[in-house]
Design an enzyme around this catalytic site. Structure first.
Site, mmCIF file in Angstrom:
data_model
loop_
_atom_site.group_PDB
_atom_site.id
_atom_site.type_symbol
_atom_site.label_atom_id
_atom_site.label_comp_id
_atom_site.label_asym_id
_atom_site.label_seq_id
_atom_site.Cartn_x
_atom_site.Cartn_y
_atom_site.Cartn_z
ATOM 1 N N ASP A 233 0.993 -0.649 -0.125
ATOM 2 C CA ASP A 233 0.066 -0.158 -0.234
ATOM 3 C C ASP A 233 1.448 1.265 -0.027
ATOM 4 O O ASP A 233 1.916 1.297 0.362
ATOM 5 C CB ASP A 233 -0.839 0.105 1.078
ATOM 6 C CG ASP A 233 -1.706 1.060 1.624
ATOM 7 O OD1 ASP A 233 -2.328 1.275 0.730
ATOM 8 O OD2 ASP A 233 -1.874 1.545 2.733
ATOM 9 N N ASP B 10 0.572 5.099 1.081
ATOM 10 C CA ASP B 10 -0.692 6.152 2.312
ATOM 11 C C ASP B 10 -0.614 5.382 2.893
ATOM 12 O O ASP B 10 -1.315 4.289 3.364
ATOM 13 C CB ASP B 10 -1.436 6.911 2.093
ATOM 14 C CG ASP B 10 -1.573 7.561 0.615
ATOM 15 O OD1 ASP B 10 -0.356 7.945 0.007
ATOM 16 O OD2 ASP B 10 -2.720 8.009 -0.368
#
Length: 188
Positions: free
Chosen positions: A7, A9
């Site tokens: 991922d 953020d």
């Protein structure tokens, strides 16, 4: 192929409830870029799977997103690392797409692009939907206690997390764990 799906953020860079909308707002988390470089040096390809609903909400445009990623690539290159590809969902939550995590569409795109079965591929994220999407694609779920994951520090994982989810302090701790796991054991 040794592949890790990350991922963005809250896992690689600081997250914000107001969205990361510009290169100036994109700031790597301590040790995250070095962790990716260590994974690369250990033979791992790294790919990002990220919801970027700020595009669909009109908060930033593709040029701004590309500038954020250019900054990330430049900073990572200075550490001797690389991201092999960035996959993102540009849709807002109400658009009903298949690529927005927790649905597995981004992961299906990754599998197709790289010609791999994702069964057992580590997916690393700071939130439930990252791990749900990866789990639906057969990935091995890893939660980092950065970004949204910080709220779970010192607690048992809620029951809605995928079975077998492993927890790491941050991306650096995950990289240490994965590299140590992949070193062949010498019989004595």
């Amino acid at each position: 192929m040794k592949l890790v799906i990350l991922d963005r953020d809250g896992t690689i860079n600081a997250d914000s409830d107001e969205f990361i909308k510009s290169p100036e707002e994109w700031t790597p988390l301590p040790g995250a870029l070095e962790a990716i470089a260590r994974l690369n040096h250990a033979g791992w390809h790294t790919v990002i799977a990220s919801n970027q609903s700020g595009l669909g909400r009109g908060l930033f445009d593709v040029a701004s997103l590309n500038a954020m990623h250019a900054k990330m690539h430049k900073m990572l290159s200075a550490q001797g690392g690389r991201i092999d590809a960035v996959f993102y969902c540009p849709h807002s939550p109400d658009e009903g797409c298949q690529c927005r995590k927790p649905l597995p569409g981004l992961f299906e795109q990754i599998a197709e692009r790289f010609g791999v079965d994702l069964k057992g591929t580590p997916v690393v994220g700071d939130g439930l939907r990252d791990l749900q999407a990866g789990s639906l694609a057969g990935c091995e779920p890893h939660l980092v206690l950065t970004g949204k994951g910080a709220a779970l520090r010192g607690q048992a994982l809620p029951p809605d997390y995928p079975s077998g989810t492993q927890v790491h302090e941050d991306l650096a701790a995950f990289a240490d764990w994965l590299i140590a796991r992949s070193i062949p054991k010498i019989a004595t």
